[in-house]
Design an enzyme around this catalytic site. Sequence first.
Site, mmCIF file in Angstrom:
data_model
loop_
_atom_site.group_PDB
_atom_site.id
_atom_site.type_symbol
_atom_site.label_atom_id
_atom_site.label_comp_id
_atom_site.label_asym_id
_atom_site.label_seq_id
_atom_site.Cartn_x
_atom_site.Cartn_y
_atom_site.Cartn_z
ATOM 1 N N ASP A 121 19.066 47.927 53.302
ATOM 2 C CA ASP A 121 20.479 47.836 53.659
ATOM 3 C C ASP A 121 21.340 47.849 52.404
ATOM 4 O O ASP A 121 22.319 48.599 52.287
ATOM 5 C CB ASP A 121 20.694 46.553 54.460
ATOM 6 N N ASP A 165 15.451 44.228 42.058
ATOM 7 C CA ASP A 165 16.531 44.093 41.087
ATOM 8 C C ASP A 165 16.483 45.224 40.060
ATOM 9 O O ASP A 165 17.522 45.763 39.654
ATOM 10 C CB ASP A 165 16.513 42.727 40.407
ATOM 11 N N TYR A 190 16.262 39.949 59.162
ATOM 12 C CA TYR A 190 17.250 40.155 60.219
ATOM 13 C C TYR A 190 16.715 39.771 61.594
ATOM 14 O O TYR A 190 17.496 39.533 62.524
ATOM 15 C CB TYR A 190 17.711 41.611 60.239
ATOM 16 N N LYS A 233 9.960 42.492 46.183
ATOM 17 C CA LYS A 233 10.192 41.370 45.262
ATOM 18 C C LYS A 233 8.896 40.574 45.182
ATOM 19 O O LYS A 233 8.828 39.364 45.433
ATOM 20 C CB LYS A 233 11.357 40.506 45.769
ATOM 21 N N ASP A 293 23.434 51.405 50.486
ATOM 22 C CA ASP A 293 24.884 51.402 50.272
ATOM 23 C C ASP A 293 25.211 51.647 48.807
ATOM 24 O O ASP A 293 26.178 52.354 48.474
ATOM 25 C CB ASP A 293 25.481 50.065 50.723
#
Length: 367
Positions: free
Chosen positions: A248, A224, A142, A192, A252
């Site tokens: 993020d 994942d 970001y 990851k 959620d």
Amino acid sequence: MTTKKITILPGDGIGVEVTGAAMQVMRAAGEQFGVEFETEEFLVGGASIDEYGVPIRDDVLDACQGSDAVFLGAVGGPKWDGVAKDKRPEKALLRLRKDLGLFTNLRPVKAYAPLLTASTLKTEIVENIDILVVRELTGGIYFGQPRLTEPVDGGERAVDTMEYQTSEIERIARVAFDAALRRRNKVTSVDKANILATSQLWRKTVSRLAEAQPDLTVEHMLVDNCAMQLVRYPKQFDVILTENMFGDILSDEAAMLTGSLGLLPSASLGDGTAMYEPVHGSAPDIAGQDIANPLAAIASVALMFRYSFRMEDAAGNIEAAIDGVLQDGFRTSDLRQNGEMTLGTAEMGTKIVERLQATTVKQDRGE
């Protein structure tokens, strides 16, 4: 009486409505515990673009930096999709995080007993979940540079840069470790590392710091797999530590374990003024209808009392009031099931206040 200065940024869409309910509860809790609030309210996000042509003004940032805490509703919406990318509503949020030095985002995920059947997962999967997502907030993709879009071969080429330094990983890992030591002593660091160089540095750094934490169980999990495990067996998690983008997305997903994105609060912490906000977005499709769920915003006020004011009793009372109102069968429309009483945004806020005031009466009576 203690006085606290709060900067209020309602933002866009339902942010305005849920902020109103949250501030009502904040003042009621303040009365209960001897805190007066001096508040200033400013436009940010799309509302600021409409009025001033920019998503956030410098004087708003100055006010935030001079406050004891900042409360943000929500920003953004399709109305501003055509705005230049450097002036989109979300830039207000990113600048607040960067300028206030808010490198830690805490997102507690708890299942309210009265709402277990509201989740799309089986009750036995979601009951008793208690997860804290610790998300790094000012690094990663970001904020990395270069960030660009350029013409190439008759089309376009876009670049976003994911970048982390050892010091950034160290400071967020220490936050997660400290939190786990006050909880159930387990940290799941999510990355990851089988693909990304940043994740390999992340795993290497977290592993090194974990060696000095004999009382903690620190495990590593690929992002994942974590996404799958959150819906398969969420009770395995205590503290989830992860970088900005993964945090993020995963938080959620974790919010939906509770039955609604409208239930998840957050605290953004750093070296200065902290900011509190519900995790849900601006939901422009239901804005102005008094049907938005304010519980995430109200629970964010509880986090404000806990982390900025160090008033655990006040935080606990707000959280107990939320639970009590839900136990009484009151719901907003996103949570309603057969036979339950549906309240609007403002009315749900009023019910929480009434519950808090009832607690005050019981305390006065020594009950």
